[in-house]
Design a protein around this motif. Structure first.
Motif, PDB file in Angstrom:
ATOM      1  N   VAL A  59       0.843  -1.193   0.000  1.00 46.82           N
ATOM      2  CA  VAL A  59       0.000   0.000   0.000  1.00 46.82           C
ATOM      3  C   VAL A  59       0.881   1.247   0.000  1.00 46.82           C
ATOM      4  CG1 VAL A  59      -1.887   1.195   1.177  1.00 46.82           C
ATOM      5  CG2 VAL A  59      -1.709  -1.314   1.320  1.00 46.82           C
ATOM      6  N   LEU A  60       0.664   2.095  -0.996  1.00 46.41           N
ATOM      7  CA  LEU A  60       1.407   3.346  -1.100  1.00 46.41           C
ATOM      8  C   LEU A  60       0.789   4.398  -0.174  1.00 46.41           C
ATOM      9  CD1 LEU A  60       1.812   3.400  -4.989  1.00 46.41           C
ATOM     10  CD2 LEU A  60       3.497   2.673  -3.275  1.00 46.41           C
ATOM     11  N   ALA A  61       1.480   5.507   0.007  1.00 41.53           N
ATOM     12  CA  ALA A  61       1.029   6.564   0.913  1.00 41.53           C
ATOM     13  C   ALA A  61      -0.350   7.097   0.535  1.00 41.53           C
ATOM     14  CB  ALA A  61       2.051   7.698   0.932  1.00 41.53           C
ATOM     15  N   ASP A  62      -0.680   7.088  -0.753  1.00 44.57           N
ATOM     16  CA  ASP A  62      -1.988   7.598  -1.184  1.00 44.57           C
ATOM     17  C   ASP A  62      -3.100   6.556  -1.084  1.00 44.57           C
ATOM     18  OD1 ASP A  62      -1.521   5.879  -3.328  1.00 44.57           O
ATOM     19  OD2 ASP A  62      -1.525   7.453  -4.852  1.00 44.57           O
ATOM     20  N   GLY A  63      -2.780   5.363  -0.573  1.00 43.76           N
ATOM     21  CA  GLY A  63      -3.774   4.316  -0.402  1.00 43.76           C
ATOM     22  C   GLY A  63      -3.918   3.381  -1.591  1.00 43.76           C
ATOM     23  N   SER A  64      -3.248   3.698  -2.696  1.00 41.23           N
ATOM     24  CA  SER A  64      -3.303   2.813  -3.859  1.00 41.23           C
ATOM     25  C   SER A  64      -2.386   1.617  -3.628  1.00 41.23           C
ATOM     26  CB  SER A  64      -2.915   3.563  -5.140  1.00 41.23           C
ATOM     27  OG  SER A  64      -1.555   3.966  -5.084  1.00 41.23           O
ATOM     28  N   LEU A  65      -2.583   0.602  -4.439  1.00 40.01           N
ATOM     29  CA  LEU A  65      -1.792  -0.613  -4.317  1.00 40.01           C
ATOM     30  C   LEU A  65      -0.739  -0.678  -5.404  1.00 40.01           C
ATOM     31  CD1 LEU A  65      -4.691  -3.108  -3.540  1.00 40.01           C
ATOM     32  CD2 LEU A  65      -2.956  -2.281  -1.948  1.00 40.01           C
ATOM     33  N   ALA A  66       0.493  -0.975  -5.014  1.00 40.10           N
ATOM     34  CA  ALA A  66       1.588  -1.133  -5.970  1.00 40.10           C
ATOM     35  C   ALA A  66       1.754  -2.591  -6.366  1.00 40.10           C
ATOM     36  CB  ALA A  66       2.890  -0.599  -5.378  1.00 40.10           C
ATOM     37  N   GLY A  67       1.247  -3.504  -5.522  1.00 42.27           N
ATOM     38  CA  GLY A  67       1.362  -4.928  -5.807  1.00 42.27           C
ATOM     39  C   GLY A  67       0.496  -5.718  -4.845  1.00 42.27           C
ATOM     40  N   ILE A  68       0.204  -6.953  -5.243  1.00 41.80           N
ATOM     41  CA  ILE A  68      -0.605  -7.844  -4.416  1.00 41.80           C
ATOM     42  C   ILE A  68      -0.096  -9.276  -4.553  1.00 41.80           C
ATOM     43  CG2 ILE A  68      -2.752  -6.504  -4.454  1.00 41.80           C
ATOM     44  CD1 ILE A  68      -3.754  -8.447  -6.685  1.00 41.80           C
ATOM     45  N   ASN A  69      -0.448 -10.092  -3.607  1.00 41.60           N
ATOM     46  CA  ASN A  69      -0.354 -11.545  -3.704  1.00 41.60           C
ATOM     47  C   ASN A  69      -1.300 -12.132  -2.664  1.00 41.60           C
ATOM     48  OD1 ASN A  69       1.137 -11.303  -1.311  1.00 41.60           O
ATOM     49  ND2 ASN A  69       3.043 -12.053  -2.173  1.00 41.60           N
ATOM     50  N   ALA A  70      -1.575 -13.412  -2.794  1.00 41.59           N
ATOM     51  CA  ALA A  70      -2.534 -14.033  -1.884  1.00 41.59           C
ATOM     52  C   ALA A  70      -2.050 -15.409  -1.478  1.00 41.59           C
ATOM     53  CB  ALA A  70      -3.911 -14.128  -2.549  1.00 41.59           C
ATOM     54  N   PHE A  71      -2.432 -15.780  -0.263  1.00 43.11           N
ATOM     55  CA  PHE A  71      -2.119 -17.088   0.288  1.00 43.11           C
ATOM     56  C   PHE A  71      -3.410 -17.881   0.402  1.00 43.11           C
ATOM     57  CE2 PHE A  71      -1.904 -19.716   4.211  1.00 43.11           C
ATOM     58  CZ  PHE A  71      -0.941 -20.626   3.788  1.00 43.11           C
ATOM     59  N   MET A  72      -3.349 -19.122  -0.049  1.00 42.16           N
ATOM     60  CA  MET A  72      -4.487 -20.030   0.042  1.00 42.16           C
ATOM     61  C   MET A  72      -3.977 -21.346   0.618  1.00 42.16           C
ATOM     62  SD  MET A  72      -6.976 -21.317  -3.045  1.00 42.16           S
ATOM     63  CE  MET A  72      -5.738 -22.350  -3.838  1.00 42.16           C
ATOM     64  N   ARG A  73      -4.651 -21.818   1.636  1.00 35.53           N
ATOM     65  CA  ARG A  73      -4.249 -23.067   2.283  1.00 35.53           C
ATOM     66  C   ARG A  73      -5.175 -24.190   1.843  1.00 35.53           C
ATOM     67  NH1 ARG A  73      -3.587 -24.161   8.774  1.00 35.53           N
ATOM     68  NH2 ARG A  73      -2.828 -26.286   8.556  1.00 35.53           N
ATOM     69  N   ASN A  74      -4.601 -25.352   1.614  1.00 30.12           N
ATOM     70  CA  ASN A  74      -5.406 -26.527   1.316  1.00 30.12           C
ATOM     71  C   ASN A  74      -6.174 -26.914   2.572  1.00 30.12           C
ATOM     72  OD1 ASN A  74      -3.379 -26.351  -0.779  1.00 30.12           O
ATOM     73  ND2 ASN A  74      -4.023 -28.378  -1.400  1.00 30.12           N
ATOM     74  N   ASP A  75      -7.426 -27.337   2.390  1.00 29.00           N
ATOM     75  CA  ASP A  75      -8.290 -27.634   3.537  1.00 29.00           C
ATOM     76  C   ASP A  75      -8.290 -29.085   3.976  1.00 29.00           C
ATOM     77  OD1 ASP A  75      -9.163 -25.029   3.895  1.00 29.00           O
ATOM     78  OD2 ASP A  75     -10.806 -25.265   2.469  1.00 29.00           O
ATOM     79  N   GLY A  76      -8.137 -30.013   3.060  1.00 25.76           N
ATOM     80  CA  GLY A  76      -8.274 -31.426   3.393  1.00 25.76           C
ATOM     81  C   GLY A  76      -7.288 -31.887   4.448  1.00 25.76           C
ATOM     82  N   ALA A  77      -7.716 -32.823   5.278  1.00 29.32           N
ATOM     83  CA  ALA A  77      -6.884 -33.322   6.372  1.00 29.32           C
ATOM     84  C   ALA A  77      -5.556 -33.889   5.872  1.00 29.32           C
ATOM     85  CB  ALA A  77      -7.641 -34.388   7.169  1.00 29.32           C
ATOM     86  N   LYS A  78      -5.557 -34.443   4.668  1.00 28.53           N
ATOM     87  CA  LYS A  78      -4.336 -35.055   4.136  1.00 28.53           C
ATOM     88  C   LYS A  78      -3.443 -34.065   3.403  1.00 28.53           C
ATOM     89  CE  LYS A  78      -6.329 -39.652   3.602  1.00 28.53           C
ATOM     90  NZ  LYS A  78      -6.602 -40.742   2.657  1.00 28.53           N
ATOM     91  N   GLU A  79      -3.929 -32.841   3.203  1.00 31.65           N
ATOM     92  CA  GLU A  79      -3.121 -31.876   2.452  1.00 31.65           C
ATOM     93  C   GLU A  79      -3.066 -30.493   3.089  1.00 31.65           C
ATOM     94  OE1 GLU A  79      -4.694 -31.431  -1.514  1.00 31.65           O
ATOM     95  OE2 GLU A  79      -6.692 -30.993  -0.771  1.00 31.65           O
ATOM     96  N   ASN A  80      -3.461 -30.387   4.353  1.00 31.01           N
ATOM     97  CA  ASN A  80      -3.441 -29.068   4.969  1.00 31.01           C
ATOM     98  C   ASN A  80      -2.042 -28.612   5.390  1.00 31.01           C
ATOM     99  OD1 ASN A  80      -3.062 -30.490   7.324  1.00 31.01           O
ATOM    100  ND2 ASN A  80      -5.015 -29.909   8.254  1.00 31.01           N
ATOM    101  N   HIS A  81      -1.046 -29.412   5.065  1.00 34.59           N
ATOM    102  CA  HIS A  81       0.346 -29.005   5.289  1.00 34.59           C
ATOM    103  C   HIS A  81       0.863 -28.158   4.119  1.00 34.59           C
ATOM    104  CE1 HIS A  81       0.575 -32.573   2.745  1.00 34.59           C
ATOM    105  NE2 HIS A  81       1.809 -32.222   2.413  1.00 34.59           N
ATOM    106  N   ARG A  82       0.026 -28.038   3.069  1.00 40.75           N
ATOM    107  CA  ARG A  82       0.429 -27.320   1.848  1.00 40.75           C
ATOM    108  C   ARG A  82      -0.380 -26.039   1.680  1.00 40.75           C
ATOM    109  NH1 ARG A  82       0.574 -30.475  -3.309  1.00 40.75           N
ATOM    110  NH2 ARG A  82      -1.599 -29.858  -3.357  1.00 40.75           N
ATOM    111  N   GLY A  83       0.278 -25.032   1.147  1.00 40.37           N
ATOM    112  CA  GLY A  83      -0.398 -23.783   0.807  1.00 40.37           C
ATOM    113  C   GLY A  83       0.036 -23.328  -0.569  1.00 40.37           C
ATOM    114  N   TRP A  84      -0.664 -22.320  -1.080  1.00 39.67           N
ATOM    115  CA  TRP A  84      -0.394 -21.790  -2.420  1.00 39.67           C
ATOM    116  C   TRP A  84      -0.238 -20.279  -2.371  1.00 39.67           C
ATOM    117  CZ3 TRP A  84       0.220 -24.477  -6.942  1.00 39.67           C
ATOM    118  CH2 TRP A  84      -0.028 -25.848  -6.872  1.00 39.67           C
ATOM    119  N   MET A  85       0.728 -19.772  -3.127  1.00 40.34           N
ATOM    120  CA  MET A  85       0.837 -18.341  -3.372  1.00 40.34           C
ATOM    121  C   MET A  85       0.193 -18.098  -4.728  1.00 40.34           C
ATOM    122  SD  MET A  85       4.043 -15.687  -3.278  1.00 40.34           S
ATOM    123  CE  MET A  85       5.055 -16.600  -4.421  1.00 40.34           C
TER     124      MET A  85
END
Length: 170
Positions: A59-85
């Motif tokens: 977030v820049l001083a004027d409130g605009s965004l210069a960049g983004i990314n997101a984190f998503m976690r796997n939900d299943g019991a067998k794969e919740n050790h993994r996440g995604w960018m």
């Protein structure tokens, strides 16, 4: 250039909508979603996405965004050790400034509190992004051929992972 990296919330809806649409419109080869489909999403739908994902913004001083990314976690019991960018994007005038690296490092730090490995997919021709991810300890473990069909051509995607419970390169 001064910015802060923080998690985006409902109050950031307009700024997030603007940068996400820009990313999809300017780099259709890099994302599964299309700019046209995203433009049709309601504010409520986008608000739900901001709640479901962990979306970070530079977030820049004027409130605009210069960049983004997101984190998503796997939900299943067998794969919740993994996440995604996912949804990684830096506006062109901020590339090469260290902002992209800071965003990725911020997400990796967050992910390390929740998962032991972090995955991403990157367009096989996006050399600057691939170099950055490699510098930050991500390794390519496969390539998905013809992952997308964009503007009359097939797009391959490299799949990369960083094991957060090991030192990079170990």
């Amino acid at each position: 250039m001064s910015y802060t990296i923080r998690r985006l919330g409902p109050d950031d809806l307009a700024a997030y909508r603007a940068i996400r649409h820009e990313a999809l419109a300017n780099h259709p080869e890099a994302f599964v979603s299309t700019a046209e489909a995203f433009a049709q999403r309601s504010d409520d739908d986008i608000r739900r996405s901001l709640e479901a994902l962990t979306v970070f913004g530079a977030v820049l001083a004027d409130g605009s965004l210069a960049g983004i990314n997101a984190f998503m976690r796997n939900d299943g019991a067998k794969e919740n050790h993994r996440g995604w960018m996912i949804q990684v994007y830096t506006r062109p005038n901020h590339r090469g400034t260290g902002l992209s690296r800071a965003l990725v490092e911020h997400l990796v730090n967050h992910a390390s509190q929740h998962v032991i490995q972090l995955h991403l997919g990157v367009w096989s021709e996006n050399e600057p992004a691939i170099r950055l991810y490699q510098k930050l300890g991500f390794e390519t473990y496969g390539t998905e051929p013809r992952y997308l069909f964009v503007n009359g051509r097939y797009i391959d995607e490299h799949l990369m992972v960083r094991f957060l419970d090991k030192a990079p390169g170990a």
